[in-house]
Design an enzyme around this catalytic site. Sequence first.
Site, PDB file in Angstrom:
ATOM      1  N   HIS A   1       0.851  -1.200   0.000  1.00 38.61           N
ATOM      2  CA  HIS A   1       0.000   0.000   0.000  1.00 38.61           C
ATOM      3  C   HIS A   1       0.881   1.242   0.000  1.00 38.61           C
ATOM      4  CE1 HIS A   1      -3.212   2.705   0.490  1.00 38.61           C
ATOM      5  NE2 HIS A   1      -3.940   2.078   1.382  1.00 38.61           N
TER       6      HIS A   1
ATOM      7  N   HIS B   1      -2.677   7.037  -0.984  1.00 41.11           N
ATOM      8  CA  HIS B   1      -3.691   7.658  -0.108  1.00 41.11           C
ATOM      9  C   HIS B   1      -3.135   8.353   1.134  1.00 41.11           C
ATOM     10  CE1 HIS B   1      -6.543   4.293  -1.837  1.00 41.11           C
ATOM     11  NE2 HIS B   1      -6.033   5.092  -2.761  1.00 41.11           N
TER      12      HIS B   1
ATOM     13  N   TYR C   1      -0.784   7.208   3.256  1.00 41.83           N
ATOM     14  CA  TYR C   1      -0.230   6.327   4.292  1.00 41.83           C
ATOM     15  C   TYR C   1       1.304   6.308   4.171  1.00 41.83           C
ATOM     16  CZ  TYR C   1      -5.104   5.179   5.009  1.00 41.83           C
ATOM     17  OH  TYR C   1      -6.443   5.281   5.282  1.00 41.83           O
TER      18      TYR C   1
HETATM   19  C1  LIG Z   1     -14.961   0.634   2.746  1.00 44.12           C
HETATM   20  C2  LIG Z   1     -13.720   0.933   1.975  1.00 44.12           C
HETATM   21  C3  LIG Z   1     -12.479   0.605   2.505  1.00 44.12           C
HETATM   22  C4  LIG Z   1     -11.301   0.854   1.776  1.00 44.12           C
HETATM   23  N1  LIG Z   1     -10.080   0.436   2.281  1.00 44.12           N
HETATM   24  C5  LIG Z   1      -8.972   0.516   1.506  1.00 44.12           C
HETATM   25  C6  LIG Z   1      -7.749  -0.102   1.906  1.00 44.12           C
HETATM   26  O1  LIG Z   1      -7.645  -0.774   2.943  1.00 44.12           O
HETATM   27  N2  LIG Z   1      -6.681   0.041   1.094  1.00 44.12           N
HETATM   28  C7  LIG Z   1      -6.732   0.750  -0.082  1.00 44.12           C
HETATM   29  O2  LIG Z   1      -5.726   0.864  -0.773  1.00 44.12           O
HETATM   30  N3  LIG Z   1      -7.883   1.315  -0.490  1.00 44.12           N
HETATM   31  C8  LIG Z   1      -9.007   1.188   0.248  1.00 44.12           C
HETATM   32  N4  LIG Z   1     -10.197   1.683  -0.222  1.00 44.12           N
HETATM   33  C9  LIG Z   1     -10.263   2.249  -1.589  1.00 44.12           C
HETATM   34  C10 LIG Z   1     -10.669   1.157  -2.585  1.00 44.12           C
HETATM   35  O3  LIG Z   1      -9.635   0.203  -2.749  1.00 44.12           O
HETATM   36  C11 LIG Z   1     -10.997   1.729  -3.975  1.00 44.12           C
HETATM   37  O4  LIG Z   1      -9.862   2.360  -4.490  1.00 44.12           O
HETATM   38  C12 LIG Z   1     -12.155   2.714  -3.921  1.00 44.12           C
HETATM   39  O5  LIG Z   1     -13.239   2.177  -3.202  1.00 44.12           O
HETATM   40  C13 LIG Z   1     -12.611   3.079  -5.320  1.00 44.12           C
HETATM   41  O6  LIG Z   1     -13.212   1.975  -5.936  1.00 44.12           O
HETATM   42  P1  LIG Z   1     -14.838   1.927  -6.105  1.00 44.12           P
HETATM   43  O7  LIG Z   1     -15.219   3.287  -6.586  1.00 44.12           O
HETATM   44  O8  LIG Z   1     -15.056   0.830  -7.099  1.00 44.12           O
HETATM   45  O9  LIG Z   1     -15.434   1.642  -4.755  1.00 44.12           O
HETATM   46  C14 LIG Z   1     -11.371   1.463   0.507  1.00 44.12           C
HETATM   47  C15 LIG Z   1     -12.628   1.795  -0.022  1.00 44.12           C
HETATM   48  C16 LIG Z   1     -13.797   1.528   0.680  1.00 44.12           C
HETATM   49  C17 LIG Z   1     -15.116   1.836   0.038  1.00 44.12           C
END
Ligand SMILES: Cc1cc2nc3c(=O)[nH]c(=O)nc-3n(C[C@H](O)[C@H](O)[C@H](O)COP(=O)(O)O)c2cc1C
Length: 378
Positions: free
Chosen positions: A182, A185, A187
């Site tokens: 990762h 974002h 981090y």
């Molecule tokens: C509930 C939730 C938790 C997420 N946790 C992470 C995470 O642990 N690591 C990460 O890189 N992105 C995380 N994301 C971002 C998602 O990987 C993804 O990039 C984002 O939801 C956009 O995709 P979508 O529009 O299809 O939902 C999270 C997103 C959501 C909705």
Amino acid sequence: MTTSTRTPTDPAVAPLFRPFSLGTLDLPNRVVMAPMTRRFSPDGVPGPDVAAYYARRAAGGVGLIVTEGTYVDHPSAGEYANVPRFHGEEALLGWKGVVEAVHAAGGRIMPQLWHVGPVRKPGAPPFPDAPVFTPSGLGPDGTPIGAAGPVPTARDIGAVITAFAEGAATAQRLGFDGVELHGAHGYLIDSFLWEGTNRRTDAYGGDPVARTRLAAEIIAAVREATSPDFPVVLRISQWKGSDYTARIAQSPAELESVLTPLVEAGVDAIHASTRRYWLPEFDGSPLNLAGWVKKLTGLPVISVGSVGLDEVFTASFTGGEAHPTGLDQLLERLGGDEFDLIAVGRALLTDPEWTEKIRTGRAGEVVTFTREDFGRLT
Ligand SMILES: Cc1cc2nc3c(=O)[nH]c(=O)nc-3n(C[C@H](O)[C@H](O)[C@H](O)COP(=O)(O)O)c2cc1C
């Protein structure tokens, strides 16, 4: 998956259902489950319910699963007690169960190794006494945090690199099909890449290339700790949780200078995180961030961001609703090989059978994401 052999693929969605090889890892289609934190692992241990959650998506035909972020073995890595850890006998036994369940359902899975860096609040679990680990004593938005503790030395940084390398070696030992780091974002890894949080004047800070040093050293250590054919993916983003307009690269040339050391360190693929996959990254070209990464590196790339939905995922946290949309843009871009794989987040959260429904022309049967789904996440 048995259903794929029974029902023909809808020709309209064919670009999504071409096989792809990520190094030695053969994927049956282009759909990747995006990493999504769930906080359903008491004391950091993923139980049988977590295994069943991922196995359901594997059975639903997703080509590759990237797990929720899981904390590497470093005291400052995490901020929640119920986010799964990637260390300790009990947690690793839990992860072994996850891998076995996904493989039994015909799927492939990589853990997302995570260190939250500056995003952690001082005193947060699971190790409240651990200092916040941030490149220059700055919080995620680039403002000073008093309780950040001393600025990490090269030796402190070495401990973090080791934690990622050990995590990757563990992933391979447990039977995972690769590993995602990762680096997005805001981090830890990203906080070194971004000038807003990295003001260091030693070898880990300076210009955009110098700021890649931590990421490159982690990749090299991970490469060293795993066999050469074990896929290593790095997730990057321009945006931060604290600032959606932040950028680690202002131009294609700057992006290339950031990516080159990472490629040289041995990364196999880049997962370029955007909130809307259809938006051009730089003026003068329709390419999105993943498209640019592919063009500049030649590496396999994963794109992501609001597939099948009209509202970004971050809006869901503040009350915004998302409604279903078509996949025409996605099919066009994938069909044109702008990027190789597409990660799907919320759509797969709500509907484990999303992939198979799309494949067989049943988009109308997809269950639509609502905010309440964040509470269910089963
Ligand atoms: C509930 C939730 C938790 C997420 N946790 C992470 C995470 O642990 N690591 C990460 O890189 N992105 C995380 N994301 C971002 C998602 O990987 C993804 O990039 C984002 O939801 C956009 O995709 P979508 O529009 O299809 O939902 C999270 C997103 C959501 C909705």
